[in-house]
Design a protein around this motif. Sequence first.
Motif, PDB file in Angstrom:
ATOM      1  N   ALA A   1       3.285   5.451  13.783  1.00  0.00           N
ATOM      2  CA  ALA A   1       2.804   6.801  13.913  1.00  0.00           C
ATOM      3  C   ALA A   1       3.332   7.050  15.269  1.00  0.00           C
ATOM      4  CB  ALA A   1       1.242   6.437  14.110  1.00  0.00           C
ATOM      5  N   LYS A   2       3.508   8.351  15.457  1.00  0.00           N
ATOM      6  CA  LYS A   2       4.036   8.989  16.810  1.00  0.00           C
ATOM      7  C   LYS A   2       3.171  10.403  17.075  1.00  0.00           C
ATOM      8  CE  LYS A   2       7.642  11.485  14.642  1.00  0.00           C
ATOM      9  NZ  LYS A   2       9.096  11.771  14.248  1.00  0.00           N
ATOM     10  N   VAL A   3       2.875  10.623  18.384  1.00  0.00           N
ATOM     11  CA  VAL A   3       2.235  12.020  18.791  1.00  0.00           C
ATOM     12  C   VAL A   3       3.124  12.473  20.102  1.00  0.00           C
ATOM     13  CG1 VAL A   3      -0.182  11.403  17.773  1.00  0.00           C
ATOM     14  CG2 VAL A   3       0.518  10.799  20.258  1.00  0.00           C
TER      15      VAL A   3
ATOM     16  N   ARG B   1      -5.288  10.153  19.665  1.00  0.00           N
ATOM     17  CA  ARG B   1      -4.629  10.887  18.613  1.00  0.00           C
ATOM     18  C   ARG B   1      -3.858   9.616  17.568  1.00  0.00           C
ATOM     19  NH1 ARG B   1      -2.660  15.900  19.920  1.00  0.00           N
ATOM     20  NH2 ARG B   1      -1.448  15.854  18.223  1.00  0.00           N
ATOM     21  N   LEU B   2      -3.244   8.739  18.179  1.00  0.00           N
ATOM     22  CA  LEU B   2      -2.688   7.878  17.264  1.00  0.00           C
ATOM     23  C   LEU B   2      -3.330   7.066  16.453  1.00  0.00           C
ATOM     24  CD1 LEU B   2      -0.081   5.801  19.844  1.00  0.00           C
ATOM     25  CD2 LEU B   2       0.407   7.477  17.728  1.00  0.00           C
TER      26      LEU B   2
ATOM     27  N   GLU C   1      -6.188   8.269  15.206  1.00  0.00           N
ATOM     28  CA  GLU C   1      -6.602   9.118  14.003  1.00  0.00           C
ATOM     29  C   GLU C   1      -5.620   8.810  12.732  1.00  0.00           C
ATOM     30  OE1 GLU C   1      -6.517  13.026  15.575  1.00  0.00           O
ATOM     31  OE2 GLU C   1      -7.852  12.652  17.032  1.00  0.00           O
ATOM     32  N   ASP C   2      -4.630   8.358  13.177  1.00  0.00           N
ATOM     33  CA  ASP C   2      -3.462   8.155  11.876  1.00  0.00           C
ATOM     34  C   ASP C   2      -4.043   6.934  10.921  1.00  0.00           C
ATOM     35  OD1 ASP C   2      -1.234   7.518   9.960  1.00  0.00           O
ATOM     36  OD2 ASP C   2      -0.043   8.510  11.518  1.00  0.00           O
ATOM     37  N   PRO C   3      -4.182   7.248   9.821  1.00  0.00           N
ATOM     38  CA  PRO C   3      -4.983   6.053   9.043  1.00  0.00           C
ATOM     39  C   PRO C   3      -4.008   4.869   9.019  1.00  0.00           C
ATOM     40  CG  PRO C   3      -4.429   7.895   7.862  1.00  0.00           C
ATOM     41  CD  PRO C   3      -3.910   8.463   9.046  1.00  0.00           C
ATOM     42  N   ALA C   4      -2.567   4.933   8.986  1.00  0.00           N
ATOM     43  CA  ALA C   4      -1.625   3.883   9.107  1.00  0.00           C
ATOM     44  C   ALA C   4      -2.040   2.910  10.454  1.00  0.00           C
ATOM     45  CB  ALA C   4      -0.261   4.316   9.226  1.00  0.00           C
ATOM     46  N   VAL C   5      -2.672   3.381  11.139  1.00  0.00           N
ATOM     47  CA  VAL C   5      -2.793   2.607  12.564  1.00  0.00           C
ATOM     48  C   VAL C   5      -4.275   1.818  12.350  1.00  0.00           C
ATOM     49  CG1 VAL C   5      -2.930   2.639  14.741  1.00  0.00           C
ATOM     50  CG2 VAL C   5      -1.401   4.199  13.763  1.00  0.00           C
ATOM     51  N   ASP C   6      -4.091   0.578  12.434  1.00  0.00           N
ATOM     52  CA  ASP C   6      -5.566  -0.181  12.461  1.00  0.00           C
ATOM     53  C   ASP C   6      -5.601  -0.628  13.759  1.00  0.00           C
ATOM     54  OD1 ASP C   6      -7.283  -2.151  12.298  1.00  0.00           O
ATOM     55  OD2 ASP C   6      -6.443  -3.357  10.961  1.00  0.00           O
TER      56      ASP C   6
ATOM     57  N   HIS D   1      13.277   9.882  15.096  1.00  0.00           N
ATOM     58  CA  HIS D   1      12.108   9.978  16.107  1.00  0.00           C
ATOM     59  C   HIS D   1      12.661  10.039  17.495  1.00  0.00           C
ATOM     60  CE1 HIS D   1      10.146   8.208  12.403  1.00  0.00           C
ATOM     61  NE2 HIS D   1      10.744   7.294  12.780  1.00  0.00           N
TER      62      HIS D   1
END
Lengths: 356, 536
Positions: B31-33, B51-52, B54-59, B435
């Motif tokens: 994930a990136k912001v 904000r990171l 919030e990304d569902p990929a980040v546990d 990226h």
Amino acid sequence: MVLDTANIEAFALGCAILSAGGGGDPGIGLVMARHAIAESGPVEIIDPDALDPEALIMPCGLIGSPTVAQERVWSGEEGAQLVAAVEGSTHSPVSALMCYEIAGVNGLLPVMWASRQGKPLLDADGMGRAFPEMQQQAMHIAGIAASPVLLTDGRGNVIVVNAAGNRDAERLVRSCAATFGGTCAGALYTMTARSAAKAAIRGSVSKALRIGQMMTKRRSGWPEALADETAGRVLIKGRVTEIERRTGAGFSRGHAVVDGTGACSGRRLRLELQNEVLVALEDGEVLVTVPDIIAMLTLADGHPVGTERLRHGQRVGVVALPGPDVWRTEEGLQVVGPRSFGYDMDYVRGVTGADH
Amino acid sequence: MPTTEELRLGVDVGGTNTDAVVVDSAGMLVAKVKIPTTDDLCGDVEQGIARLLEDPAVDPMRVRCATLGARRATNAIRTASGLRRVAVLRIGAPLTFAIPPLVAWPPELRSAVHAGSATVAGGCEFDGEPLAALDEAGIVAFASAVGSGAAAVAITSVFSLVNPADELRAAEIMRRKLGDVPVSMSHEIGVMGLVERENATVLNAALSGVAAEVGRSFQTAVERTGLEAECYITQNDGTLMALEYSLRFPMLTIGSGPANGMRGGAHSSGVTDAIVADIGGATTAVGRLVNGFPWESLPPNSIGGVDTNFRLPDVLSIPVGGGSVVLGAAEQWANGRMNVGNSLVTEALCFGGPTPTITDAAVAAGRATTGTCPVPAKWHAGLAQHLELWDGLLAEAVDRVRLGADDLPLIVVGGGGDIAPDSFPGVREVIRPPHFEVANALGAAIAPVSGHAERICASRPDRLRAAVDEVSTEAVGRAIQAGADPAHVRVVDVEEIPLTYLRDPAVRIRARAVGPPVTFTPKSSGSAERARRHLA
């Protein structure tokens, strides 16, 4: 004329330009000289003719590795220790100090010592530029003995070298410097003002100051201005596209290539380097050689570039300045001509103007 | 998809934007912001992480390591603010009096930092022979004289890189007299050259407060977001150090931003030898990657008007970035520093704003597709002129940084990466890796931990092998102190550099050890706890 806190920086710049890329970083010398002047007062610059002909002159400076001297910072008392040693061995008072080498850090150390000693500095030096060896001195050409050479490590140890000849003195003094931990302060070619007037290269201090002040005032066009000021000529303006350095025991050799830009486009200058820039060639033709002074300046701000700091892509102007007259004689060329540095070529005078 | 795999988080707080990324253990981006940078470091980091997350990929439970690149140290020196007052102890009498400590510093910086100085007997010669016995009574007297006026101590001894014993002993005495103040020792900071090394050591000591504030802000931000992660700060060679270690060596953060960008660019392009241009909102940093790490500059380096000789990446800075405003004569513009900062999306012509920027020039030239509307035609001629000038500035920097190496690619990273041309004289190709706009954060996230050590072995060729071993061992020890996993740390680089212009042989030995960071486990909370206490 005096060297004071207002003009010492310009003087240091002049010393760096006259060094032909060698002579050690004058930056640390500038800090020392400025601090001494701030504490002990300005240094009077005196012409040899203004002194009693019998007055004793003490040429002095760093002997050994300028790199080690960056770590083994001076006490500031070396000048006092040298004066005491010279007076002890000659039984007469030292009237003035002199730079044995006007270029690089050696243009500035005697200023520090002169300020601390309250003694004047002679408007003269022994080289008129930078050279790596001690016998490459105008006084040597004039037949003056380097000995007795007095050396001090700045913490009270003094060695007196009484050599049979000036080349022996060179060898013995190098060895002493190594014993002193790589670097030391030395006084050599001590002589009378009468001798100095004939044997030394006169006007060196005022010349360095004049060049430095002129360069400091400029905002652009430094290579051309330097050539105008010194009756020299701009060899090329361009970018450094090649540097090769080989170092070994006690020596450093290499070359650099500058490709012309702007009006110099299509031209290519090759510089042969040891500690100093010694030869400039173009298309296999020798343009100028030592003892003429080959100075490199950054095009962006006119700062002189030492051979050790030269880097790829740097934008530089290369300027040839006439070397001191004494070196352009037959005797002089035997000591400092291209052959004495291992180049199989005759001296090529790259500039038509006289040294002044 | 494995659920127990560890994730690493990287945050880079730039002058214009703050980037944050999460990568998996293979270094793949998860994930990136990118958010605008404000004056509130803690807030920016917290918001970036939030904000990171919030990304569902980040546990969040799997994020075990958090890294930060910040520019606080450089700014503190430039503005002479937030610096601690330093007791400056020099060991080398009767030598060195020709240049008193800090004598050539800009007066404003000196008065902000100088709590008093003394030069006492001690130190050694080049070959290790003592210059004089260490004047311990003199050190005690100095400690009493500065007393509570000093919040940090800097100790520099002549030839401490040959023998650091006097610096170590003096540090012990100063700590005993002054209590728990940060003590910087020059043999851990710089190279040969007493005055420049002393300057670097004093600046390092002065920055200890800034380092503590950065560490505190980072830890607070991480805690507020609920992460349980070991925290690391990026060093300027593209590696990491633990918070506790960063308090001892804040100077090592100077130049870490461009170093992170270079490392991130190397990572995502798979190229290890290249020129990297890190184009931000207001400035561009151009450096060179060698074997995947930033090339080091040749000292001395001037920091805030002070000559220093500590390790720095060889980076050229151009005062132009994607947000640079295009106004007036082209020549004047090259030195101007006007930029729209992080308001590009409201200010620039290509977003319908009133201000012509270099990004607009790139869009008008068909180089970039940024923005929401076309750049009005009346601007095109002027913009093209400035774009050409910018290309010239970039070309010169690239030429200088490549140090004569031909046929290297140019990797373009950073939020302003769009404005670089697609081909370039003197480089093989221009690469914009995936990226690229968050390469700095990526470089921080994937970095290993490192430790360096350096010594000079003079006049004793018979001691050289033993000295190399000692320096290597010390580098490993320092890498572990910096947070490297002791089980995986190894020496990656040993240099033996002969010193020139000397009759007697002398060798400068440098070693670098690298290992993966220790990541958070319930067991390792001890070190996090220690860091917290330190920062409190």
